[in-house]
Design a protein around this motif. Structure first.
Motif, PDB file in Angstrom:
ATOM      1  N   HIS A  64       0.762  -1.181  -0.090  1.00 47.87           N
ATOM      2  CA  HIS A  64       0.089   0.013  -0.108  1.00 47.87           C
ATOM      3  C   HIS A  64       0.801   1.229  -0.057  1.00 47.87           C
ATOM      4  CE1 HIS A  64      -3.223   2.788   1.068  1.00 47.87           C
ATOM      5  NE2 HIS A  64      -2.444   3.206   1.928  1.00 47.87           N
ATOM      6  N   LEU A  65       1.832   1.290   0.933  1.00 48.83           N
ATOM      7  CA  LEU A  65       3.100   2.211   0.812  1.00 48.83           C
ATOM      8  C   LEU A  65       3.543   2.630  -0.513  1.00 48.83           C
ATOM      9  CD1 LEU A  65       4.833   1.934   4.159  1.00 48.83           C
ATOM     10  CD2 LEU A  65       3.070   3.882   3.747  1.00 48.83           C
ATOM     11  N   GLY A  66       3.917   1.453  -1.384  1.00 45.52           N
ATOM     12  CA  GLY A  66       4.377   1.629  -2.564  1.00 45.52           C
ATOM     13  C   GLY A  66       3.299   2.483  -3.589  1.00 45.52           C
ATOM     14  N   THR A  67       2.293   1.931  -3.500  1.00 45.03           N
ATOM     15  CA  THR A  67       0.947   2.471  -4.314  1.00 45.03           C
ATOM     16  C   THR A  67       0.949   3.923  -3.796  1.00 45.03           C
ATOM     17  OG1 THR A  67      -0.069   0.653  -4.424  1.00 45.03           O
ATOM     18  CG2 THR A  67      -1.469   2.553  -5.076  1.00 45.03           C
ATOM     19  N   ARG A  68       0.873   4.422  -2.476  1.00 46.50           N
ATOM     20  CA  ARG A  68       0.925   5.636  -2.446  1.00 46.50           C
ATOM     21  C   ARG A  68       2.031   6.588  -2.588  1.00 46.50           C
ATOM     22  NH1 ARG A  68      -1.253   9.946  -1.631  1.00 46.50           N
ATOM     23  NH2 ARG A  68      -0.852  11.453   0.124  1.00 46.50           N
ATOM     24  N   LEU A  69       3.192   5.995  -2.826  1.00 42.26           N
ATOM     25  CA  LEU A  69       4.296   6.659  -3.355  1.00 42.26           C
ATOM     26  C   LEU A  69       4.446   7.046  -4.509  1.00 42.26           C
ATOM     27  CD1 LEU A  69       7.321   7.561  -2.802  1.00 42.26           C
ATOM     28  CD2 LEU A  69       8.126   5.437  -3.326  1.00 42.26           C
ATOM     29  N   ASP A  70       3.933   6.080  -5.374  1.00 43.16           N
ATOM     30  CA  ASP A  70       3.565   6.180  -6.639  1.00 43.16           C
ATOM     31  C   ASP A  70       2.795   7.522  -7.242  1.00 43.16           C
ATOM     32  OD1 ASP A  70       5.082   4.097  -7.387  1.00 43.16           O
ATOM     33  OD2 ASP A  70       3.704   2.768  -7.682  1.00 43.16           O
ATOM     34  N   ALA A  71       1.606   7.613  -6.006  1.00 48.96           N
ATOM     35  CA  ALA A  71       0.650   8.540  -6.636  1.00 48.96           C
ATOM     36  C   ALA A  71       1.297   9.988  -5.947  1.00 48.96           C
ATOM     37  CB  ALA A  71      -0.537   8.362  -5.381  1.00 48.96           C
ATOM     38  N   VAL A  72       2.137   9.876  -5.023  1.00 49.80           N
ATOM     39  CA  VAL A  72       2.770  11.120  -4.411  1.00 49.80           C
ATOM     40  C   VAL A  72       3.946  11.612  -5.557  1.00 49.80           C
ATOM     41  CG1 VAL A  72       4.618  12.204  -2.884  1.00 49.80           C
ATOM     42  CG2 VAL A  72       2.688  10.733  -2.024  1.00 49.80           C
ATOM     43  N   LEU A  73       4.591  10.759  -6.106  1.00 51.46           N
ATOM     44  CA  LEU A  73       5.649  11.290  -7.348  1.00 51.46           C
ATOM     45  C   LEU A  73       4.854  11.447  -8.637  1.00 51.46           C
ATOM     46  CD1 LEU A  73       8.201   8.227  -6.855  1.00 51.46           C
ATOM     47  CD2 LEU A  73       8.110  10.708  -5.740  1.00 51.46           C
ATOM     48  N   SER A  74       3.644  10.940  -8.642  1.00 48.21           N
ATOM     49  CA  SER A  74       2.793  11.558  -9.794  1.00 48.21           C
ATOM     50  C   SER A  74       2.311  12.939  -9.777  1.00 48.21           C
ATOM     51  CB  SER A  74       1.815  10.573 -10.419  1.00 48.21           C
ATOM     52  OG  SER A  74       0.800  10.869 -11.260  1.00 48.21           O
ATOM     53  N   ASP A  75       1.959  13.201  -8.742  1.00 51.34           N
ATOM     54  CA  ASP A  75       1.567  14.558  -8.091  1.00 51.34           C
ATOM     55  C   ASP A  75       2.619  15.684  -8.151  1.00 51.34           C
ATOM     56  OD1 ASP A  75      -0.998  13.506  -8.046  1.00 51.34           O
ATOM     57  OD2 ASP A  75      -1.059  13.644  -5.859  1.00 51.34           O
ATOM     58  N   THR A  79      13.840  19.564  -3.453  1.00 52.12           N
ATOM     59  CA  THR A  79      14.458  19.238  -4.281  1.00 52.12           C
ATOM     60  C   THR A  79      14.589  17.468  -4.480  1.00 52.12           C
ATOM     61  OG1 THR A  79      15.937  21.140  -4.121  1.00 52.12           O
ATOM     62  CG2 THR A  79      16.944  19.442  -4.996  1.00 52.12           C
ATOM     63  N   VAL A  80      14.764  17.057  -3.259  1.00 50.18           N
ATOM     64  CA  VAL A  80      14.589  15.356  -3.315  1.00 50.18           C
ATOM     65  C   VAL A  80      13.457  14.766  -3.930  1.00 50.18           C
ATOM     66  CG1 VAL A  80      14.904  13.409  -1.609  1.00 50.18           C
ATOM     67  CG2 VAL A  80      16.026  15.544  -1.083  1.00 50.18           C
ATOM     68  N   LEU A  81      12.107  15.529  -3.577  1.00 45.70           N
ATOM     69  CA  LEU A  81      11.139  15.051  -4.232  1.00 45.70           C
ATOM     70  C   LEU A  81      11.155  14.858  -5.625  1.00 45.70           C
ATOM     71  CD1 LEU A  81       8.084  13.844  -3.918  1.00 45.70           C
ATOM     72  CD2 LEU A  81       7.287  16.206  -3.389  1.00 45.70           C
ATOM     73  N   LEU A  82      11.527  16.245  -6.155  1.00 49.85           N
ATOM     74  CA  LEU A  82      11.650  16.223  -7.803  1.00 49.85           C
ATOM     75  C   LEU A  82      12.704  15.341  -8.316  1.00 49.85           C
ATOM     76  CD1 LEU A  82      11.505  20.236  -7.731  1.00 49.85           C
ATOM     77  CD2 LEU A  82       9.670  18.740  -8.438  1.00 49.85           C
ATOM     78  N   TRP A  83      13.663  14.951  -7.617  1.00 52.22           N
ATOM     79  CA  TRP A  83      14.652  14.278  -8.054  1.00 52.22           C
ATOM     80  C   TRP A  83      13.968  12.687  -8.205  1.00 52.22           C
ATOM     81  CZ3 TRP A  83      16.802   9.490  -7.228  1.00 52.22           C
ATOM     82  CH2 TRP A  83      17.880   9.124  -8.162  1.00 52.22           C
ATOM     83  N   LEU A  84      13.310  12.368  -7.267  1.00 53.86           N
ATOM     84  CA  LEU A  84      12.625  10.962  -7.084  1.00 53.86           C
ATOM     85  C   LEU A  84      11.736  10.911  -8.051  1.00 53.86           C
ATOM     86  CD1 LEU A  84      12.588  10.459  -3.123  1.00 53.86           C
ATOM     87  CD2 LEU A  84      14.223   9.220  -4.875  1.00 53.86           C
ATOM     88  N   ALA A  85      10.836  12.092  -8.291  1.00 56.03           N
ATOM     89  CA  ALA A  85       9.762  11.910  -9.485  1.00 56.03           C
ATOM     90  C   ALA A  85      10.247  11.920 -10.626  1.00 56.03           C
ATOM     91  CB  ALA A  85       8.967  13.219  -9.195  1.00 56.03           C
ATOM     92  N   SER A  86      11.499  12.524 -10.903  1.00 59.91           N
ATOM     93  CA  SER A  86      12.040  12.192 -12.383  1.00 59.91           C
ATOM     94  C   SER A  86      12.777  11.079 -12.502  1.00 59.91           C
ATOM     95  CB  SER A  86      12.899  13.505 -12.615  1.00 59.91           C
ATOM     96  OG  SER A  86      14.022  13.641 -11.813  1.00 59.91           O
TER      97      SER A  86
END
Length: 292
Positions: A88-99, A202-209
C-alpha cells in the motif's frame, strides 16, 4: 496491548504463597522465643496468608500472560500484514511522485521557495502543492522503515534480532531503500535525506524524475538491492576446461612394407604359386651388442 501493560504495572506488590506463609510462621517462632507465647490460631493465620498469596500470584500470572499474548498477537499480525502494508505504501508513493511531476511542470524552473514567490501566480500554487507532497513522502518513508524494522518475537533471544536491526540501519545509512538497484546514479543529497529522514522539494523532484523510486516489499527485497553489487563471483579465478569440439586430422595411411623375403599368400592350391612381390623396404641391421 497498552491496556494489558497498564494492568500489569498497576498490580500491587505482594508475596507468593510460600513466602507469605513462611513470614507468618517465622513471626510466631520469633515471638515464642522472645516471650514464650504461642498463638492458638497460627495454622489458620498461616493458611490465610498462603491463600492470600495464592490469590495475588494468580492475578499476577494472569496479567503477565495477557501482556505476552497481546505481544504475540501484535507480532503475528504485523508479520502477516506487513507485506500488504508495504505494498500500500508503494502505491501511495507512486501517487505522490505522480503529483510531484505534475506540480514540477508548473514551476517554470523555480527550485526554491524564494524563486517561486518571485515568479508568483501558478508557480507559487505549484510550490505549495509540492511542500504538501514532501510531507506525504516523509510519512511514507517513516512508515516504510517502521514496517521493515525487524521485531523481536516474545520469548526469543536478542542476538540475531540486534544483528538484523544493525544491518537495516547500515543499509539506510548508505542510502538504500529509496530506489531500485544500485546507488551509482543516486546523488548525495538524496542519500542524506534517506539517512536523516528529512526530505525536501529538491529530493522529491529528483525521485519523481528518476523513475526508479520504490518502497521495498520486504526485508529480503531491500537486502537484494543492498547486496546486489557485493556478491562474490563464484567463478572468479576458476580453471576453465574447454570442452568445445575439436577436429582431428586423420593421418595418411602408411603403405605396406614389402621385404626381399616377403611372399605372396597362395590362396588356391590348385593354381601355380604367385610370384613374390616387389620389395620396397630393407630390413635394417641390428645394433651391435657387447657381451661382457
Amino acid at each position: 496491548m497498552e491496556d494489558a501493560e497498564r494492568r500489569l504495572r498497576d498490580h500491587p506488590k505482594g508475596d507468593v504463597p510460600d513466602v507469605a506463609r513462611t513470614k507468618v510462621i517465622n513471626d510466631a517462632v520469633e515471638a515464642f522465643q522472645a516471650h514464650g507465647s504461642w498463638p492458638s490460631d497460627l495454622g489458620k493465620r498461616a493458611a490465610k496468608a498462603y491463600a492470600t498469596g495464592l490469590e495475588w500470584e494468580s492475578e499476577l500470572l494472569a496479567r503477565e500472560l495477557a501482556v505476552t499474548s497481546a505481544e504475540l498477537l501484535a507480532y503475528d499480525t504485523r508479520q502477516a500484514f506487513s507485506g500488504d502494508a508495504l505494498g500500500h505504501l508503494g502505491t501511495r508513493l507512486d501517487a505522490v511522485l505522480s503529483d510531484a511531476r505534475e506540480a514540477g511542470e508548473s514551476l517554470d524552473g523555480a527550485r526554491t521557495a524564494g524563486a517561486a514567490i518571485k515568479a508568483g501566480g501558478a508557480v507559487v500554487e505549484a510550490w505549495g502543492r509540492l511542500q504538501g507532497l514532501v510531507d506525504d513522502l516523509t510519512n511514507v518513508r517513516s512508515a516504510q522503515w517502521e514496517l521493515l524494522l525487524p521485531r523481536l518475537r516474545p520469548g526469543d533471544t536478542v542476538a540475531n534480532f540486534d544483528a538484523e536491526r544493525g544491518t537495516l540501519r547500515g543499509w539506510r545509512s548508505d542510502g538504500f531503500g529509496e530506489v531500485r538497484g544500485s546507488l551509482d546514479d543516486v546523488p548525495a543529497f538524496v542519500r542524506e535525506a534517506t539517512r536523516s529522514g528529512r526530505y525536501s522539494e529538491t529530493v522529491l523532484l529528483w525521485l519523481a524524475s528518476a523513475g526508479t523510486a520504490k518502497v521495498p516489499t520486504s526485508f529480503e527485497d531491500l537486502q537484494d538491492d543492498a547486496t546486489a553489487g557485493s556478491l562474490p563471483d563464484a567463478f572468479a579465478g576458476a580453471d576453465w576446461v574447454d570442452y568445445s569440439p575439436r577436429v582431428t586430422q586423420i593421418p595418411e595411411p602408411r603403405p605396406a612394407q614389402t621385404y626381399a623375403h616377403s611372399s605372396t599368400p597362395a590362396l588356391d592350391d590348385t593354381k601355380p604359386r604367385p610370384a613374390p612381390p616387389k620389395p620396397n623396404a630393407v630390413v635394417s641391421d641390428r645394433e651391435a651388442v657387447t657381451v661382457f
